[in-house]
Enzyme design. Structure first.
Site, PDB file in Angstrom:
ATOM      1  N   HIS A  98       0.799  -1.225   0.000  1.00 47.09           N
ATOM      2  CA  HIS A  98       0.000   0.000   0.000  1.00 47.09           C
ATOM      3  C   HIS A  98       0.833   1.278   0.000  1.00 47.09           C
ATOM      4  CE1 HIS A  98      -4.487   0.900   1.056  1.00 47.09           C
ATOM      5  NE2 HIS A  98      -4.072   1.560  -0.003  1.00 47.09           N
ATOM      6  N   ASP A 125      -9.651  -0.322   4.240  1.00 50.31           N
ATOM      7  CA  ASP A 125      -8.456  -0.912   4.827  1.00 50.31           C
ATOM      8  C   ASP A 125      -8.742  -1.307   6.264  1.00 50.31           C
ATOM      9  OD1 ASP A 125      -5.767  -1.522   5.499  1.00 50.31           O
ATOM     10  OD2 ASP A 125      -5.001   0.150   4.312  1.00 50.31           O
ATOM     11  N   HIS A 127      -6.233  -1.036   8.305  1.00 51.84           N
ATOM     12  CA  HIS A 127      -5.241  -0.194   8.976  1.00 51.84           C
ATOM     13  C   HIS A 127      -5.380   1.258   8.532  1.00 51.84           C
ATOM     14  CE1 HIS A 127      -3.637  -4.313   8.515  1.00 51.84           C
ATOM     15  NE2 HIS A 127      -3.178  -4.136   9.747  1.00 51.84           N
ATOM     16  N   ASP A 129      -2.874   3.467   8.327  1.00 53.03           N
ATOM     17  CA  ASP A 129      -1.725   3.819   7.475  1.00 53.03           C
ATOM     18  C   ASP A 129      -1.360   5.301   7.576  1.00 53.03           C
ATOM     19  OD1 ASP A 129      -1.617   1.206   6.716  1.00 53.03           O
ATOM     20  OD2 ASP A 129      -2.500   1.492   4.741  1.00 53.03           O
ATOM     21  N   HIS A 142       4.532   1.103   4.069  1.00 50.54           N
ATOM     22  CA  HIS A 142       3.136   0.812   3.735  1.00 50.54           C
ATOM     23  C   HIS A 142       2.202   1.198   4.888  1.00 50.54           C
ATOM     24  CE1 HIS A 142       2.535  -3.621   5.349  1.00 50.54           C
ATOM     25  NE2 HIS A 142       3.186  -2.882   6.217  1.00 50.54           N
ATOM     26  N   ASP A 229      -7.439  -2.019   0.045  1.00 53.01           N
ATOM     27  CA  ASP A 229      -6.478  -2.968   0.605  1.00 53.01           C
ATOM     28  C   ASP A 229      -7.222  -4.272   0.856  1.00 53.01           C
ATOM     29  OD1 ASP A 229      -4.925  -4.446   2.584  1.00 53.01           O
ATOM     30  OD2 ASP A 229      -3.777  -2.619   2.920  1.00 53.01           O
ATOM     31  N   ASP A 231      -6.861  -6.476   2.930  1.00 54.40           N
ATOM     32  CA  ASP A 231      -7.145  -6.794   4.329  1.00 54.40           C
ATOM     33  C   ASP A 231      -8.298  -5.976   4.903  1.00 54.40           C
ATOM     34  OD1 ASP A 231      -6.116  -4.328   5.373  1.00 54.40           O
ATOM     35  OD2 ASP A 231      -4.113  -5.164   5.554  1.00 54.40           O
ATOM     36  N   GLU A 274      -2.082  -4.974  -1.611  1.00 57.97           N
ATOM     37  CA  GLU A 274      -1.766  -5.870  -0.491  1.00 57.97           C
ATOM     38  C   GLU A 274      -2.303  -7.288  -0.641  1.00 57.97           C
ATOM     39  OE1 GLU A 274       0.305  -5.297   1.947  1.00 57.97           O
ATOM     40  OE2 GLU A 274       0.512  -3.118   2.052  1.00 57.97           O
TER      41      GLU A 274
END
Length: 305
Positions: A98, A125, A127, A129, A142, A229, A231, A274
Site C-alpha cells: 500500500h 483498509d 489499517h 496507514d 506501507h 487494501d 485486508d 496488499e
C-alpha cells in the site's frame, strides 16, 4: 462512451516487512480481472508491469525502511497513473503493497488540480496507514501513505506532484473498515482530521449508513478514487494478505460497499493493494477481489435504476 481501463501492475513489496505482495498483480490476472471487466462492455488495456528495484529487506535506519526503493517505485506509479488519466483512461493500479498509493493518489490529485475537480479518496483498509517515520513501530512505509499524502513524510514522497501536500484537505479522505491503529497513530489521525468510519461505526450503523455518510458531500464534479487494501475484508473471506485483522466486513457488507460506490457514477481511479498469494488458499482472495471489482463497475443481482 465508457473510458478505457488501464491495468497497471506494480509488483513490489518494498514498503512491507512481510514478503509476497509483489505477486499480487499476477494473481489478479490469473483470477481473470481483465476478462471480468470485459464482461461489462469495458475496454481493458493491460499495460503490463512497471519496473523498479528489488526489495533489499533491510533494517529501518532512522525509522524508515527501504526509502530509496519506495521512492523509485512511487515515481514510476505516479507517472504511469498520471499519463493514464491525461490520456482519458481509467487507471487501475495492481499492487503491490500500500505504499504505492502515495504515487497513485498524488497523480490523481495532480490530475484533479489540472482539471479543476475536487478529489475524494475512499480508503478501504483494516489499517489507518497514518504513521510517520517518527512514530512508526516498524519503519514500514506501507503504514505511512496517508501521512505522506497529507504532507508529513520525506520530501521525496510528499512532493511527487506539483501540488503540496497532495491532499491539501485531509477531510477529503474517508477511511472505512479500520480496526488496527497504533497508539501514536490514533493521535495523528485526530490531528489530521481524517474522517474514519471504523468497524465499531459499521457495527453500530450498518454498511449502508456508513457509505451514505462517507459519500454524503460527493458532487457531480468530484473525482472519486478508491484505494482498496485486501485486508479490508475479514480474513475468513480474504486470507491472502500480509497483515490480516479479524473482525472486518463480511462478503455481503463489502459487496454493498462496492455497489453503493458504483451507484455514484463518480469513480475515476482505483488501487487494488496488499494481495499476498503466498498466504492465500487456491487464489481465493484474488477471486474475491475480482468479484468485488466487478461490482464497482456495475455488476448487480437485478437491473437497478
Amino acid at each position: 462512451m465508457k473510458e478505457t481501463i488501464d491495468l497497471i501492475g506494480a509488483p513490489t513489496d518494498v514498503g512491507a516487512s512481510i514478503r509476497g505482495a509483489s505477486m499480487g498483480p499476477e494473481a489478479l490476472r490469473v483470477a481473470g480481472l481483465q476478462q471480468a471487466l470485459a464482461r461489462h462492455a469495458l475496454e481493458v488495456n493491460d499495460t503490463g508491469n512497471l519496473a523498479g528495484p528489488p526489495n533489499p529487506a533491510s533494517a529501518a535506519p532512522a525509522g524508515i525502511r527501504n526509502l530509496d526503493e519506495v521512492v523509485q517505485w512511487n515515481r514510476a506509479v505516479y507517472q504511469a497513473v498520471l499519463t493514464s488519466r491525461r490520456n482519458g483512461r481509467f487507471p487501475i493500479l495492481l499492487g503491490g503493497d500500500h505504499c504505492l498509493a502515495i504515487g497513485s493518489i498524488s497523480a490523481i490529485a495532480q490530475h484533479c488540480r489540472d482539471a479543476g475537480k475536487p478529489l475524494m479518496v475512499l480508503w478501504l483498509d483494516a489499517h489507518a496507514d497514518a504513521n510517520t517515520h517518527m512514530i512508526s513501530p516498524t519503519g514500514n512505509i506501507h503504514g505511512m501513505p496517508i501521512a505522506c499524502l497529507c504532507g508529513d513524510g520525506p520530501d521525496e514522497l510528499t512532493r511527487l506532484a506539483d501540488i503540496h501536500p497532495a491532499v491539501p484537505d485531509p477531510a477529503a479522505i474517508r477511511q472505512i473498515g479500520i480496526r488496527s491503529v497504533d497508539a501514536e497513530e490514533k493521535r495523528q489521525l485526530r490531528a489530521l482530521g481524517i474522517k474514519v468510519f471504523d468497524m465499531r461505526y459499521i457495527d453500530e450503523n450498518g454498511m449502508r449508513q456508513t457509505m451514505e455518510m462517507a459519500l454524503a458531500d460527493l458532487t457531480e464534479d468530484t473525482h472519486l478514487h478508491v484505494s482498496f487494501d485486501a485486508d479490508f475484508l475479514d480474513p475468513v473471506v480474504a486470507p491472502g494478505v500480509g497483515t490480516p485483522v479479524l473482525g472486518g466486513p463480511t462478503y455481503r457488507e463489502a459487496q454493498l460497499c462496492m455497489e453503493m460506490i458504483a451507484d455514484t457514477g463518480r469513480l475515476g481511479s482505483l488501487d487494488l493493494m496488499e494481495l499476498n498469494p503466498a498466504r492465500d488458499m487456491r487464489n481465493q482472495t484474488a477471486e474475491v477481489v475480482v468479484d468485488l471489482v466487478e461490482s464497482l463497475f456495475g455488476k448487480s443481482t437485478l437491473i437497478r435504476p
